[in-house]
Design a protein around this motif. Sequence first.
Motif, PDB file in Angstrom:
ATOM      1  N   ILE A  19       0.851  -1.176   0.000  1.00 32.53           N
ATOM      2  CA  ILE A  19       0.000   0.000   0.000  1.00 32.53           C
ATOM      3  C   ILE A  19       0.892   1.233   0.000  1.00 32.53           C
ATOM      4  O   ILE A  19       1.829   1.330   0.796  1.00 32.53           O
ATOM      5  CB  ILE A  19      -0.922  -0.002   1.232  1.00 32.53           C
ATOM      6  CG1 ILE A  19      -1.746  -1.298   1.317  1.00 32.53           C
ATOM      7  CG2 ILE A  19      -1.824   1.225   1.215  1.00 32.53           C
ATOM      8  CD1 ILE A  19      -2.641  -1.559   0.146  1.00 32.53           C
ATOM      9  N   LYS A  20       0.614   2.172  -0.896  1.00 28.53           N
ATOM     10  CA  LYS A  20       1.405   3.401  -1.005  1.00 28.53           C
ATOM     11  C   LYS A  20       1.527   4.078   0.352  1.00 28.53           C
ATOM     12  O   LYS A  20       0.561   4.158   1.106  1.00 28.53           O
ATOM     13  CB  LYS A  20       0.750   4.388  -1.966  1.00 28.53           C
ATOM     14  CG  LYS A  20       0.897   4.054  -3.405  1.00 28.53           C
ATOM     15  CD  LYS A  20       0.234   5.115  -4.271  1.00 28.53           C
ATOM     16  CE  LYS A  20       0.288   4.719  -5.728  1.00 28.53           C
ATOM     17  NZ  LYS A  20      -0.432   5.685  -6.580  1.00 28.53           N
ATOM     18  N   GLY A  21       2.742   4.550   0.641  1.00 26.40           N
ATOM     19  CA  GLY A  21       2.984   5.288   1.873  1.00 26.40           C
ATOM     20  C   GLY A  21       3.128   4.420   3.104  1.00 26.40           C
ATOM     21  O   GLY A  21       3.220   4.926   4.215  1.00 26.40           O
ATOM     22  N   THR A  22       3.130   3.091   2.908  1.00 30.64           N
ATOM     23  CA  THR A  22       3.275   2.166   4.045  1.00 30.64           C
ATOM     24  C   THR A  22       4.261   1.067   3.663  1.00 30.64           C
ATOM     25  O   THR A  22       4.699   0.988   2.519  1.00 30.64           O
ATOM     26  CB  THR A  22       1.935   1.490   4.419  1.00 30.64           C
ATOM     27  OG1 THR A  22       1.625   0.486   3.442  1.00 30.64           O
ATOM     28  CG2 THR A  22       0.799   2.493   4.524  1.00 30.64           C
ATOM     29  N   ARG A  23       4.536   0.234   4.604  1.00 28.57           N
ATOM     30  CA  ARG A  23       5.272  -0.997   4.337  1.00 28.57           C
ATOM     31  C   ARG A  23       4.354  -2.191   4.594  1.00 28.57           C
ATOM     32  O   ARG A  23       4.796  -3.254   5.018  1.00 28.57           O
ATOM     33  CB  ARG A  23       6.534  -1.063   5.196  1.00 28.57           C
ATOM     34  CG  ARG A  23       7.572  -0.045   4.763  1.00 28.57           C
ATOM     35  CD  ARG A  23       8.842  -0.160   5.599  1.00 28.57           C
ATOM     36  NE  ARG A  23       9.836   0.767   5.115  1.00 28.57           N
ATOM     37  CZ  ARG A  23      10.790   0.463   4.244  1.00 28.57           C
ATOM     38  NH1 ARG A  23      10.881  -0.752   3.767  1.00 28.57           N
ATOM     39  NH2 ARG A  23      11.653   1.375   3.856  1.00 28.57           N
ATOM     40  N   ILE A  24       3.092  -1.988   4.325  1.00 32.47           N
ATOM     41  CA  ILE A  24       2.098  -3.052   4.479  1.00 32.47           C
ATOM     42  C   ILE A  24       1.883  -3.678   3.108  1.00 32.47           C
ATOM     43  O   ILE A  24       1.378  -3.035   2.181  1.00 32.47           O
ATOM     44  CB  ILE A  24       0.781  -2.497   5.055  1.00 32.47           C
ATOM     45  CG1 ILE A  24       1.041  -1.886   6.436  1.00 32.47           C
ATOM     46  CG2 ILE A  24      -0.277  -3.596   5.116  1.00 32.47           C
ATOM     47  CD1 ILE A  24      -0.137  -1.145   7.017  1.00 32.47           C
ATOM     48  N   SER A  25       2.287  -4.939   2.993  1.00 35.83           N
ATOM     49  CA  SER A  25       2.233  -5.608   1.693  1.00 35.83           C
ATOM     50  C   SER A  25       0.855  -6.182   1.403  1.00 35.83           C
ATOM     51  O   SER A  25       0.059  -6.462   2.311  1.00 35.83           O
ATOM     52  CB  SER A  25       3.267  -6.741   1.651  1.00 35.83           C
ATOM     53  OG  SER A  25       2.911  -7.769   2.562  1.00 35.83           O
ATOM     54  N   VAL A  26       0.602  -6.359   0.122  1.00 40.92           N
ATOM     55  CA  VAL A  26      -0.611  -7.045  -0.314  1.00 40.92           C
ATOM     56  C   VAL A  26      -0.616  -8.446   0.296  1.00 40.92           C
ATOM     57  O   VAL A  26      -1.655  -8.932   0.756  1.00 40.92           O
ATOM     58  CB  VAL A  26      -0.682  -7.100  -1.857  1.00 40.92           C
ATOM     59  CG1 VAL A  26      -1.797  -8.018  -2.325  1.00 40.92           C
ATOM     60  CG2 VAL A  26      -0.841  -5.696  -2.432  1.00 40.92           C
ATOM     61  N   GLU A  27       0.533  -9.065   0.349  1.00 38.69           N
ATOM     62  CA  GLU A  27       0.657 -10.401   0.930  1.00 38.69           C
ATOM     63  C   GLU A  27       0.179 -10.410   2.382  1.00 38.69           C
ATOM     64  O   GLU A  27      -0.571 -11.316   2.792  1.00 38.69           O
ATOM     65  CB  GLU A  27       2.116 -10.857   0.849  1.00 38.69           C
ATOM     66  CG  GLU A  27       2.391 -12.196   1.475  1.00 38.69           C
ATOM     67  CD  GLU A  27       3.871 -12.567   1.433  1.00 38.69           C
ATOM     68  OE1 GLU A  27       4.167 -13.722   1.760  1.00 38.69           O
ATOM     69  OE2 GLU A  27       4.719 -11.715   1.099  1.00 38.69           O
ATOM     70  N   LEU A  28       0.585  -9.431   3.181  1.00 37.96           N
ATOM     71  CA  LEU A  28       0.169  -9.363   4.585  1.00 37.96           C
ATOM     72  C   LEU A  28      -1.352  -9.200   4.686  1.00 37.96           C
ATOM     73  O   LEU A  28      -1.997  -9.837   5.526  1.00 37.96           O
ATOM     74  CB  LEU A  28       0.874  -8.208   5.300  1.00 37.96           C
ATOM     75  CG  LEU A  28       0.456  -7.986   6.757  1.00 37.96           C
ATOM     76  CD1 LEU A  28       0.785  -9.199   7.620  1.00 37.96           C
ATOM     77  CD2 LEU A  28       1.106  -6.739   7.312  1.00 37.96           C
ATOM     78  N   ILE A  29      -1.913  -8.370   3.837  1.00 35.68           N
ATOM     79  CA  ILE A  29      -3.360  -8.181   3.853  1.00 35.68           C
ATOM     80  C   ILE A  29      -4.061  -9.497   3.527  1.00 35.68           C
ATOM     81  O   ILE A  29      -5.022  -9.892   4.202  1.00 35.68           O
ATOM     82  CB  ILE A  29      -3.774  -7.059   2.884  1.00 35.68           C
ATOM     83  CG1 ILE A  29      -3.270  -5.706   3.426  1.00 35.68           C
ATOM     84  CG2 ILE A  29      -5.290  -7.034   2.671  1.00 35.68           C
ATOM     85  CD1 ILE A  29      -3.401  -4.550   2.474  1.00 35.68           C
TER      86      ILE A  29
END
Length: 77
Positions: A19-29
Amino acid sequence: MVYQHIISTPGILGGKPCIKGTRISVELILETVANGASVADIVREFPQLSTDAVQEAVRYAINALRSERIIDVDIAA
């Protein structure tokens, strides 16, 4: 397809889509969804995410899998 919330940058998370502006991956979601979390649960757990961003991450994964090709190769021993 153009994504408003998804970005892939080589220097961030090894280029994994996040996700833009984060280090939260699509994989984590997706892992969080697979463990039973709802979109609302994810937004509560990660307040920097919007509902739209989480939903787009799931759509991104669906589209990535939709275009995936599996090639069956018989390898001789």
